[in-house]
Each structure stands twice: as structure tokens, then as C-alpha cells.
Design an enzyme around this catalytic site. Structure first.
Site, PDB file in Angstrom:
ATOM      1  N   THR A  45     114.732  -5.245  11.177  1.00 40.06           N
ATOM      2  CA  THR A  45     113.530  -4.532  11.007  1.00 40.06           C
ATOM      3  C   THR A  45     112.229  -5.188  11.934  1.00 40.06           C
ATOM      4  O   THR A  45     112.153  -6.291  12.053  1.00 40.06           O
ATOM      5  CB  THR A  45     113.070  -4.546   9.421  1.00 40.06           C
ATOM      6  OG1 THR A  45     111.680  -3.709   9.525  1.00 40.06           O
ATOM      7  CG2 THR A  45     113.116  -5.685   8.802  1.00 40.06           C
ATOM      8  N   ASP A  46     111.232  -4.171  12.475  1.00 41.88           N
ATOM      9  CA  ASP A  46     110.187  -4.707  13.060  1.00 41.88           C
ATOM     10  C   ASP A  46     109.353  -5.693  12.021  1.00 41.88           C
ATOM     11  O   ASP A  46     108.350  -6.455  12.529  1.00 41.88           O
ATOM     12  CB  ASP A  46     109.438  -3.820  13.660  1.00 41.88           C
ATOM     13  CG  ASP A  46     108.843  -2.588  12.813  1.00 41.88           C
ATOM     14  OD1 ASP A  46     109.197  -2.766  11.549  1.00 41.88           O
ATOM     15  OD2 ASP A  46     108.304  -1.707  13.132  1.00 41.88           O
ATOM     16  N   GLU A  47     109.540  -5.428  10.598  1.00 39.98           N
ATOM     17  CA  GLU A  47     108.625  -6.263   9.717  1.00 39.98           C
ATOM     18  C   GLU A  47     108.864  -7.642   9.636  1.00 39.98           C
ATOM     19  O   GLU A  47     107.918  -8.236   9.209  1.00 39.98           O
ATOM     20  CB  GLU A  47     108.844  -5.562   8.304  1.00 39.98           C
ATOM     21  CG  GLU A  47     108.831  -4.209   8.327  1.00 39.98           C
ATOM     22  CD  GLU A  47     108.195  -3.654   6.770  1.00 39.98           C
ATOM     23  OE1 GLU A  47     108.281  -4.638   5.916  1.00 39.98           O
ATOM     24  OE2 GLU A  47     108.373  -2.388   6.431  1.00 39.98           O
ATOM     25  N   TYR A  70     110.465  -8.462   1.231  1.00 41.20           N
ATOM     26  CA  TYR A  70     111.435  -7.845   1.815  1.00 41.20           C
ATOM     27  C   TYR A  70     111.363  -8.216   3.279  1.00 41.20           C
ATOM     28  O   TYR A  70     112.590  -8.549   3.860  1.00 41.20           O
ATOM     29  CB  TYR A  70     111.169  -6.399   1.872  1.00 41.20           C
ATOM     30  CG  TYR A  70     112.010  -5.564   3.005  1.00 41.20           C
ATOM     31  CD1 TYR A  70     113.381  -5.274   2.959  1.00 41.20           C
ATOM     32  CD2 TYR A  70     111.221  -5.076   4.189  1.00 41.20           C
ATOM     33  CE1 TYR A  70     113.868  -4.566   3.769  1.00 41.20           C
ATOM     34  CE2 TYR A  70     111.935  -4.311   5.032  1.00 41.20           C
ATOM     35  CZ  TYR A  70     113.046  -4.268   4.975  1.00 41.20           C
ATOM     36  OH  TYR A  70     113.778  -3.496   5.884  1.00 41.20           O
ATOM     37  N   LYS A 103     114.492 -10.506   5.083  1.00 38.07           N
ATOM     38  CA  LYS A 103     115.099  -9.875   6.438  1.00 38.07           C
ATOM     39  C   LYS A 103     115.247 -10.861   7.330  1.00 38.07           C
ATOM     40  O   LYS A 103     116.284 -10.863   8.211  1.00 38.07           O
ATOM     41  CB  LYS A 103     114.697  -8.573   6.812  1.00 38.07           C
ATOM     42  CG  LYS A 103     114.794  -7.418   5.964  1.00 38.07           C
ATOM     43  CD  LYS A 103     116.323  -6.745   5.891  1.00 38.07           C
ATOM     44  CE  LYS A 103     116.963  -6.329   7.193  1.00 38.07           C
ATOM     45  NZ  LYS A 103     118.313  -5.631   7.049  1.00 38.07           N
TER      46      LYS A 103
HETATM   47  P1  NAD Z   1     118.878   2.495   2.228  1.00 38.21           P
HETATM   48  O1  NAD Z   1     118.158   1.688   1.182  1.00 38.21           O
HETATM   49  O2  NAD Z   1     118.676   3.878   2.014  1.00 38.21           O
HETATM   50  O3  NAD Z   1     120.247   1.871   2.012  1.00 38.21           O
HETATM   51  C1  NAD Z   1     120.931   0.694   1.909  1.00 38.21           C
HETATM   52  C2  NAD Z   1     122.233   0.890   1.545  1.00 38.21           C
HETATM   53  O4  NAD Z   1     122.904  -0.544   0.995  1.00 38.21           O
HETATM   54  C3  NAD Z   1     122.465   1.560   0.164  1.00 38.21           C
HETATM   55  O5  NAD Z   1     123.375   2.477   0.295  1.00 38.21           O
HETATM   56  C4  NAD Z   1     122.968   0.505  -0.903  1.00 38.21           C
HETATM   57  O6  NAD Z   1     124.089   0.923  -1.857  1.00 38.21           O
HETATM   58  C5  NAD Z   1     123.734  -0.503   0.007  1.00 38.21           C
HETATM   59  N1  NAD Z   1     123.507  -1.635  -0.675  1.00 38.21           N
HETATM   60  C6  NAD Z   1     122.484  -2.620  -1.197  1.00 38.21           C
HETATM   61  N2  NAD Z   1     122.827  -3.898  -1.628  1.00 38.21           N
HETATM   62  C7  NAD Z   1     124.198  -3.829  -1.333  1.00 38.21           C
HETATM   63  C8  NAD Z   1     125.059  -4.864  -1.405  1.00 38.21           C
HETATM   64  N3  NAD Z   1     124.641  -6.020  -2.196  1.00 38.21           N
HETATM   65  N4  NAD Z   1     126.460  -4.883  -0.943  1.00 38.21           N
HETATM   66  C9  NAD Z   1     126.737  -3.583  -0.435  1.00 38.21           C
HETATM   67  N5  NAD Z   1     125.889  -2.591  -0.262  1.00 38.21           N
HETATM   68  C10 NAD Z   1     124.582  -2.700  -0.733  1.00 38.21           C
HETATM   69  O7  NAD Z   1     118.463   1.623   3.548  1.00 38.21           O
HETATM   70  P2  NAD Z   1     117.949   2.388   4.991  1.00 38.21           P
HETATM   71  O8  NAD Z   1     116.646   2.930   4.958  1.00 38.21           O
HETATM   72  O9  NAD Z   1     119.121   3.176   5.495  1.00 38.21           O
HETATM   73  O10 NAD Z   1     118.276   0.697   5.730  1.00 38.21           O
HETATM   74  C11 NAD Z   1     119.361   0.395   6.282  1.00 38.21           C
HETATM   75  C12 NAD Z   1     119.241  -0.888   7.070  1.00 38.21           C
HETATM   76  O11 NAD Z   1     118.255  -0.680   8.136  1.00 38.21           O
HETATM   77  C13 NAD Z   1     118.428  -1.908   6.150  1.00 38.21           C
HETATM   78  O12 NAD Z   1     119.053  -3.141   6.406  1.00 38.21           O
HETATM   79  C14 NAD Z   1     117.013  -2.080   6.639  1.00 38.21           C
HETATM   80  O13 NAD Z   1     116.387  -3.270   6.334  1.00 38.21           O
HETATM   81  C15 NAD Z   1     117.141  -1.623   8.052  1.00 38.21           C
HETATM   82  N6  NAD Z   1     115.925  -0.865   8.499  1.00 38.21           N
HETATM   83  C16 NAD Z   1     115.388   0.168   7.776  1.00 38.21           C
HETATM   84  C17 NAD Z   1     114.483   0.820   8.492  1.00 38.21           C
HETATM   85  C18 NAD Z   1     113.708   2.096   7.799  1.00 38.21           C
HETATM   86  O14 NAD Z   1     112.580   2.546   7.917  1.00 38.21           O
HETATM   87  N7  NAD Z   1     114.433   2.744   6.902  1.00 38.21           N
HETATM   88  C19 NAD Z   1     113.696   0.772   9.578  1.00 38.21           C
HETATM   89  C20 NAD Z   1     114.301  -0.431  10.413  1.00 38.21           C
HETATM   90  C21 NAD Z   1     115.483  -1.316   9.534  1.00 38.21           C
HETATM   91  O1  DAU Z   2     109.136  -1.007   9.907  1.00 35.87           O
HETATM   92  C1  DAU Z   2     110.484  -0.612   9.309  1.00 35.87           C
HETATM   93  C2  DAU Z   2     110.216  -0.732   7.830  1.00 35.87           C
HETATM   94  O2  DAU Z   2     109.944   0.513   7.507  1.00 35.87           O
HETATM   95  C3  DAU Z   2     111.730  -0.844   7.139  1.00 35.87           C
HETATM   96  O3  DAU Z   2     112.294  -2.160   7.539  1.00 35.87           O
HETATM   97  C4  DAU Z   2     111.696  -0.634   5.874  1.00 35.87           C
HETATM   98  O4  DAU Z   2     113.070  -0.580   5.199  1.00 35.87           O
HETATM   99  C5  DAU Z   2     111.115   0.818   5.393  1.00 35.87           C
HETATM  100  O5  DAU Z   2     111.031   0.851   4.123  1.00 35.87           O
HETATM  101  C6  DAU Z   2     109.667   0.700   6.287  1.00 35.87           C
HETATM  102  O6  DAU Z   2     108.797   0.059   5.655  1.00 35.87           O
HETATM  103  P1  DAU Z   2     107.190   0.360   5.242  1.00 35.87           P
HETATM  104  O7  DAU Z   2     106.626  -0.342   4.245  1.00 35.87           O
HETATM  105  O8  DAU Z   2     106.329   0.626   6.528  1.00 35.87           O
HETATM  106  O9  DAU Z   2     107.401   2.003   4.673  1.00 35.87           O
HETATM  107  P2  DAU Z   2     107.159   2.890   3.487  1.00 35.87           P
HETATM  108  O10 DAU Z   2     107.661   4.220   3.707  1.00 35.87           O
HETATM  109  O11 DAU Z   2     107.125   2.158   2.117  1.00 35.87           O
HETATM  110  O12 DAU Z   2     105.472   2.976   3.893  1.00 35.87           O
HETATM  111  C7  DAU Z   2     105.049   3.563   5.094  1.00 35.87           C
HETATM  112  C8  DAU Z   2     103.663   3.306   5.078  1.00 35.87           C
HETATM  113  O13 DAU Z   2     103.051   4.290   4.049  1.00 35.87           O
HETATM  114  C9  DAU Z   2     103.077   2.122   4.821  1.00 35.87           C
HETATM  115  O14 DAU Z   2     101.831   1.776   5.212  1.00 35.87           O
HETATM  116  C10 DAU Z   2     102.483   2.097   3.253  1.00 35.87           C
HETATM  117  C11 DAU Z   2     102.173   3.663   3.289  1.00 35.87           C
HETATM  118  N1  DAU Z   2     102.332   4.155   1.721  1.00 35.87           N
HETATM  119  C12 DAU Z   2     103.722   4.376   1.343  1.00 35.87           C
HETATM  120  C13 DAU Z   2     104.189   4.743   0.269  1.00 35.87           C
HETATM  121  C14 DAU Z   2     105.628   4.649  -0.321  1.00 35.87           C
HETATM  122  C15 DAU Z   2     101.561   4.859   1.140  1.00 35.87           C
HETATM  123  O15 DAU Z   2     100.351   4.895   1.588  1.00 35.87           O
HETATM  124  N2  DAU Z   2     101.735   5.518  -0.048  1.00 35.87           N
HETATM  125  C16 DAU Z   2     103.024   5.541  -0.662  1.00 35.87           C
HETATM  126  O16 DAU Z   2     103.501   5.861  -1.733  1.00 35.87           O
END
Ligand code: NAD
Ligand code: DAU
Length: 340
Positions: free
Chosen positions: A126-128, A150, A154
Site C-alpha cells: 500500500t502507499d500508506e 496498519y 504492511k
Molecule cells: P479486504 O480486507 O477486503 O480482504 C482481505 C482478505 O484477506 C479477506 O478475504 C480476509 O478473509 C483475508 N485474510 C485476512 N487475514 C487472513 C489470514 N490470516 N489468512 C488468510 N486470509 C486472511 O482487503 P482489500 O481491501 O481487498 O485489500 C487487499 C490487499 O490490498 C491488502 O493486502 C491491502 O493491504 C492491500 N491494499 C488495499 C487497498 C485498498 O484501498 N483497499 C489499497 C492498497 C493496497
Molecule cells: O491508500 C491505500 C489504503 O487505502 C489501503 O492500504 C487501505 O487498506 C485502505 O483502507 C485505504 O486506507 P484509508 O485509511 O485511506 O481508507 P478509508 O476508506 O478508511 O478512508 C479514506 C479517507 O476517508 C481517509 O482520509 C479517512 C476518511 N474517512 C474514512 C472513514 C471510514 C472519513 O472521513 N470517515 C469515515 O468514516
């Protein structure tokens, strides 16, 4: 590559990758290993459940015996690791599971693969991990300064990958994706949370002043970039995947509400997230120059398609918003909304 293990394939991005790979690569066997935590959802895999080149295994990436059994049983050639605890707010409430899955789980995958002679592991990061940037754009060589539990977990997982590539010569790659949105996203992340709350005319809790900036990436673009890196990425290489569409949270929310035909009066400003990163921004220069990848979807059209999907698929999100979800909602939002 013939047999690919997709860990976390029942989650949001992992399931999008699986639905795509099962169609695109009929000669591959796509095996999902997923623990089915609160975020894992077999409904996300319904479109491929009868595909001949798809298999599902329920299991935890931190359990070495499980990982070993699955890698051997399916003669896996390559692993794509999506499995993670992925929500920043939950990592602030309960960091334990994040360290376990996002650090120990990555180590377990790497070490078990190494012992079985499996060289190829792509890790979805992730970019985080970079932390927050007020001006300019993060590049892959920049220092990692993660700010939430988190993001730190990562970054820890990425360090294990680096060690296994340098020490044991494994062919690892890493992608650092930006904020991803689209269908089948668990409704705790801001986009599906706000859409589904707005559909019920519930208040939308906007953290702080809503002036934080996120770079929005459509899930199909994210999966396409991961696929490109899986097939063409150079060993030991890290690639940013940015959506090239920065927006303040408040503007993203206003656009979403306009698309839904809902009033801005639903927005309620609430207490900020502790340690809230102000801005994420990436450059795609490296992946564009080396692998020719760029995002293909416009934010506006992708957000409209996403809004329509949640409008048309209440069956999918209504059953999630019960039980554990409501407990989490109360912990995270009840006091904030009462104060607001
Ligand atoms: P998500 O939370 O929707 O899905 C995570 C999945 O992993 C779930 O199906 C869960 O059951 C499984 N899981 C969790 N712990 C596990 C374990 N110990 N063993 C096996 N399976 C397990 O997540 P997502 O949003 O689809 O993100 C997927 C990946 O992409 C993550 O690694 C996250 O860090 C990364 N990512 C997410 C975003 C975003 O904006 N959602 C952006 C950049 C990177
Ligand atoms: O940047 C990549 C990341 O993006 C991924 O690695 C993470 O898995 C994913 O959860 C996401 O992280 P963020 O913290 O940026 O996403 P989130 O959707 O939780 O929040 C997006 C923005 O919105 C953030 O600035 C917080 C704000 N927010 C979020 C929630 C849930 C609110 O203002 N209110 C809310 O209730």
C-alpha cells in the site's frame, strides 16, 4: 506459471483479481487461500464458483502446516498475497491481528515457499507505507514512514520480502497501490460505507475537516497492474500503482452524493482519526516506463458504475451490515456522531 495461489482471494481486491484471472487465464489453476475473517466473503467468488480452473481452500496464512499443505496439494508455482487485515480504523482499535497477518503471515508464506522451492511471490502492499506527503509525489526509493498500526504492519511485511529476496534469492515483487474503490468492497472503507449509509439516509461521519487527500484507483486498474507486475516485474522490484486522481475527501463525498441524488446535509463532521495522514500521492513513472502500465478508467465513470453497483446489489451489502458490523459501527461512530 500454471498454478497460482491467491491468498486473501475472498476479499475486495483479491476477489476482483480472481474473477479476472479465472477468465483471462483458462490454462492456469487459480487457488484461493482465505481465512474468511469478517472481511472475507464467499459471495465475492460466486461468479467463478463453478469454473473448472478455480479452487477454494479455507485457511490462515500464519499457519505453516496449512500453507505447506495447500502449496503442495495444488503444486503451486507462484503466490500472490492479498491476505491482510486492511482497515486503518480497526488497526487503531485492535492492532494485534494486523501484526499477526500482515507481518507473521507474510513471513510464513515466504519461508514455507522457500522450503518447498517455490521462488515467485508477489506481495500486494500500500502507499500508506510511505506515510503522508504534503507536496509532490512518493517514489519507490523514498523512506518508509508509516503512521498507523496498519501501515506499520504492511511496511513490516515488505521488509520480510526484501530479506527473502536478498538473502535467499527469491523472485519477489511488491506493488504499493493507492486508495482503491469498486464493487464488492466491505462497507467499512469510506466509499462503500458512505454510499450504503447514504442510500439509507444515515449521517456520513466525515473525519476532521474533510480536507485530507486520497488518490483514487479503480479496482479493475489495480488488478490489471498487479497482473502486469506478476508476469513482467523484475525480481526484487517495487512498483507504485497510483490512480492519478487526487481528491479531498469532502469533494469525493460531494461527487458521490450528487451521483446518488442525495443531499449534502447527510455529511456530519466528526472527531478526527488519530494520526490521520493528510495526503497520499504517488508517481506512476516507474511502472509506466518499465512495464507500460497506466490506469485506464476515469474516476467519474468508475465512481458512477460503483454507485450503481451498490444501488443494484443490496442483497450483497445488507447481510453484511448486521452482527459484528453493527458492533464495530457502534465502537467507531456512536460517540463521534453523538458529539457532532
Ligand atoms: P479486504 O480486507 O477486503 O480482504 C482481505 C482478505 O484477506 C479477506 O478475504 C480476509 O478473509 C483475508 N485474510 C485476512 N487475514 C487472513 C489470514 N490470516 N489468512 C488468510 N486470509 C486472511 O482487503 P482489500 O481491501 O481487498 O485489500 C487487499 C490487499 O490490498 C491488502 O493486502 C491491502 O493491504 C492491500 N491494499 C488495499 C487497498 C485498498 O484501498 N483497499 C489499497 C492498497 C493496497
Ligand atoms: O491508500 C491505500 C489504503 O487505502 C489501503 O492500504 C487501505 O487498506 C485502505 O483502507 C485505504 O486506507 P484509508 O485509511 O485511506 O481508507 P478509508 O476508506 O478508511 O478512508 C479514506 C479517507 O476517508 C481517509 O482520509 C479517512 C476518511 N474517512 C474514512 C472513514 C471510514 C472519513 O472521513 N470517515 C469515515 O468514516
Amino acid at each position: 506459471m500454471k498454478n497460482i495461489l491467491v491468498t486473501g482471494g475472498a476479499g475486495f481486491i483479491g476477489s476482483a483479481f480472481v474473477r479476472r484471472a479465472v477468465q483471462k487465464y483458462p490454462n492456469y489453476r487459480i487457488v484461493v487461500l482465505d481465512k474468511l475473517t469478517y472481511a472475507g466473503n464467499m459471495d465475492n467468488l460466486l461468479p467463478v464458483q463453478n469454473a473448472p480452473n478455480y479452487r477454494f481452500e479455507r485457511g490462515d496464512i500464519t499457519h505453516r502446516e496449512t500453507v505447506e499443505r495447500v502449496l503442495q496439494a495444488h503444486q503451486i508455482d507462484a503466490i500472490v498475497n492479498f491476505a491482510a487485515e486492511s482497515h486503518v480504523d480497526r488497526s487503531i482499535l485492535d492492532p494485534d491481528a494486523f501484526i499477526n497477518t500482515d507481518v507473521v503471515g507474510v513471513y510464513t508464506l515466504l519461508d514455507t515457499a522457500r522450503q518447498l522451492g517455490i521462488q515467485r511471490l508477489h506481495h500486494v502492499s500500500t502507499d500508506e507505507v510511505y506515510g503522508s506527503i504534503e507536496q509532490g509525489f512518493f517514489r519507490e526509493g523514498d523512506p518508509l514512514l508509516p503512521n498507523s498500526p496498519y501501515a506499520a504492519s504492511k511496511a513490516g511485511g515488505e521488509m520480510m520480502l526484501r530479506a527473502y529476496q536478498v538473502t535467499y534469492g527469491m523472485h519477489t515483487t511488491v506493488t504499493r497501490g493507492s486508495n482503491t474503490f469498486g464493487p464488492y468492497q466491505y462497507p467499512e472503507k469510506v466509499v462503500p460505507f458512505f454510499i450504503t449509509e447514504a442510500l439509507e439516509d444515515h449521517p456520513l461521519p466525515m473525519y476532521g475537516d474533510g480536507m485530507q487527500v486520497r488518490d483514487w484507483l479503480y479496482v479493475d486498474d489495480h488488478c490489471d497492474a498487479i497482473d502486469t507486475v506478476l508476469h513482467q516485474g523484475a525480481p526484487g522490484t517495487i512498483y507504485n500503482i497510483g490512480g492519478e486522481h487526487e481528491m479531498h475527501n469532502i469533494d469525493m463525498t460531494r461527487f458521490m452524493l450528487k451521483t446518488l441524488g442525495k443531499p449534502e446535509s447527510l455529511i456530519h463532521y466528526v472527531a478526527d482519526r488519530p494520526g490521520h495522514d493528510l495526503r497520499y500521492a504517488l508517481t506512476n513513472d516507474k511502472i509506466r516506463a518499465e512495464l507500460g502500465w497506466t490506469p485506464q478508467h476515469s474516476f467519474e465513470r468508475a465512481m458512477e458504475a460503483t454507485v450503481r453497483w451498490y444501488q443494484q446489489n443490496e442483497w450483497w451489502w445488507r447481510k453484511i451490515k448486521t452482527g459484528e458490523y453493527l458492533d464495530y459501527y457502534k465502537r467507531q461512530y456512536a460517540a463521534r456522531l453523538a458529539e457532532a
